[in-house]
Design an enzyme around this catalytic site. Sequence first.
Site, PDB file in Angstrom:
ATOM      1  N   GLY A   1       7.608  -4.797   4.328  1.00  0.00           N
ATOM      2  CA  GLY A   1       6.735  -5.649   3.547  1.00  0.00           C
ATOM      3  C   GLY A   1       5.597  -4.844   2.938  1.00  0.00           C
ATOM      4  O   GLY A   1       5.726  -3.646   2.657  1.00  0.00           O
ATOM      5  N   SER A   2       4.461  -5.478   2.780  1.00  0.00           N
ATOM      6  CA  SER A   2       3.338  -4.841   2.086  1.00  0.00           C
ATOM      7  C   SER A   2       2.659  -3.737   2.887  1.00  0.00           C
ATOM      8  O   SER A   2       1.784  -3.049   2.355  1.00  0.00           O
ATOM      9  CB  SER A   2       2.311  -5.902   1.696  1.00  0.00           C
ATOM     10  OG  SER A   2       2.854  -6.780   0.734  1.00  0.00           O
ATOM     11  N   THR A   3       3.037  -3.559   4.169  1.00  0.00           N
ATOM     12  CA  THR A   3       2.463  -2.433   4.916  1.00  0.00           C
ATOM     13  C   THR A   3       2.920  -1.098   4.319  1.00  0.00           C
ATOM     14  O   THR A   3       2.327  -0.054   4.614  1.00  0.00           O
ATOM     15  CB  THR A   3       2.861  -2.475   6.405  1.00  0.00           C
ATOM     16  OG1 THR A   3       4.290  -2.438   6.524  1.00  0.00           O
ATOM     17  CG2 THR A   3       2.319  -3.731   7.076  1.00  0.00           C
ATOM     18  N   LEU A   4       3.943  -1.136   3.468  1.00  0.00           N
ATOM     19  CA  LEU A   4       4.406   0.088   2.821  1.00  0.00           C
ATOM     20  C   LEU A   4       3.541   0.457   1.615  1.00  0.00           C
ATOM     21  O   LEU A   4       3.576   1.599   1.133  1.00  0.00           O
ATOM     22  CB  LEU A   4       5.865  -0.078   2.375  1.00  0.00           C
ATOM     23  CG  LEU A   4       6.677   1.210   2.149  1.00  0.00           C
ATOM     24  CD1 LEU A   4       6.862   1.955   3.455  1.00  0.00           C
ATOM     25  CD2 LEU A   4       8.025   0.894   1.525  1.00  0.00           C
ATOM     26  N   LYS A   5       2.761  -0.485   1.109  1.00  0.00           N
ATOM     27  CA  LYS A   5       2.029  -0.265  -0.147  1.00  0.00           C
ATOM     28  C   LYS A   5       1.034   0.905  -0.109  1.00  0.00           C
ATOM     29  O   LYS A   5       0.924   1.634  -1.103  1.00  0.00           O
ATOM     30  CB  LYS A   5       1.337  -1.555  -0.573  1.00  0.00           C
ATOM     31  CG  LYS A   5       2.310  -2.610  -1.093  1.00  0.00           C
ATOM     32  CD  LYS A   5       1.615  -3.922  -1.410  1.00  0.00           C
ATOM     33  CE  LYS A   5       2.608  -4.973  -1.907  1.00  0.00           C
ATOM     34  NZ  LYS A   5       1.977  -6.293  -2.112  1.00  0.00           N
TER      35      LYS A   5
END
Length: 603
Positions: A322-326
């Site tokens: 999810g957005s933890t990769l951003k």
Amino acid sequence: MQKFQIRYTFNQRLNFMMGIIIVLMGIIVLRFFYLQVIQYDFYKTKSISNSLRTLPIIPLRGIIYDRNKQVLAENRLIYNLEINPEDNLNLDEVKNRLAKIIHITDTDISNYKKLLKNNIYATSLPIKIDLSAEEAAHFVAHQFQFPDISILQRQERFYPFGELSSHAVGYINRINSKDIHDIKNKNLESKYNGVNHIGKTGIEYFYEDIIHGRPGYQRVEVNAQNDIFRIIEEIPPINGDNISLTIDIRLQEKIVKKFENKKGAFVAIDVNNGEILSYVSQPSYDPNLFINGINFEAWDQLNNNSTKPLLNRVIAGLYPPGSTLKPFIALSGLENNLRRPPFAIEDPGFFQMPGAKKIFRDWKKGGHGHVDIIKAIAVSCDTFFYGLGLELGMTKMNRTLSQFYFGEQTGLDLAGEKKGLLATPEWKQKTYKKPWYGGETAITAIGQGFTQVTPIQLAYATALLANPKLNKKPHLLLYSTKKELTDIDQKPPAINPASLKTIYQGMEDVTQDGGTAAFIGKKSKYKIAAKTGTAQVFGLAQGEEYDEDTLPEHLKDHALFIAYAPAEKPKVAVAVIVENGGHGGSAAGPIAKTFFDHYFEEF
């Protein structure tokens, strides 16, 4: 005449005496013949039985402590009733005899048969395990009736914290046919002579070589009843080494309580040395169930449970990040000279693929307005990252992500760690026999699509982000006298400090006003740098709306959260995943905050 009479009498007596001597000699010869010929087999057997034997002395298994010397795995004294498997006793008859003085069941007999089937190293196997004090005393009083059954003291493994530490510490179990095969292949037969148990999972398995020890032996003389009447030689065993782990079981307990009944994982890492301070996989199980072979009912309940308590989610749970990769995608953009401030976009709330009708929507209807890379991290702007991902392409994104050990094992000292997945067009063609589409690159940049990570990867990547000089693998072993921590060096990422500074600002803003986890920052006495994440469990058709309130529990999004603190001088990094928890900030963030609060209060 008188002389003749005397001589006659003497000869008569002499002949009588000679007759007696001849009769006695005959008896001796006959007895000798009887013993040496007729009874030869009987006395040969007794002679062999009254012989020398070598009895193994089982070493004590090393104790496992947490970092504060709280015992996580120990040995406790128990009493077993055991028989020699070479005696080939009639088990039904044994059960009937024993049943007159102690409680023994068909399950006890069945378990003995299982042990007998796999046995190769043990010279004595239990037919009744862990007698109560009353049972032990009662058997001792009647032991003269059971010359073929021994009551023996044994050291049994015990895990005082049960479910709190099971996925990290693991458990031991009885040696089976697979273990025997492995022991033979490694030429370790002498090390397991007489031993019944071996490490199966977790630390118990990974550090088996130093926790196990080495058996000793007694060379004794026994009689036909197997009673020892002389010890000829004794070599004491070398007990296993005690080890200390990096985890703090008190903090572990607080995190488990915070999870309540939710599924997921939590990892905390010291960013300066790679030590794992907390290792939680929920739900868990009681490792004490496995020590002497788990019964069918308990195994069925664990193995077929829909919550998968046996799954070690920290190292083997695979999730979309999810957005933890951003933050890492943003770092890739900066390292490739893309999107450097003051570059910004106007976010309308969606992204349209160039030259196509395909539209990807932002999580916020109407968009976020004017967005640069710092704000894109703080508010988790999907639109910004769709475009960045397309411009970067899979090769450049994966090159940066691999520096943080995504798609690779982190090197944690536990067996069974999954690599996760950094997908490529080649991988998709090989796996699905289909081409790669541009839209798949776009959604990869927001942590969706084929990308898969483990919680340990997320935590370690966050630690490397907080301290890019960290050159140690994540590890659970803190101290052992027999194994130095010399093999944990690892190459750190090579990242421009200026790029990192921009990422740090974006992650700090996540917990400030306007950020996706602002409520956490407002309640904190220290600054937290973080990133929330929400990972879809199933895909939505274009134009379809996601309504969490109407979804069944198992279809709700996973909640993710990564963070390090204090932001100005990081000490600890964490990763949290709450399965089907919904929004990452509200479901996973408070768990991280609980850890930080207690950690900074105590340290």
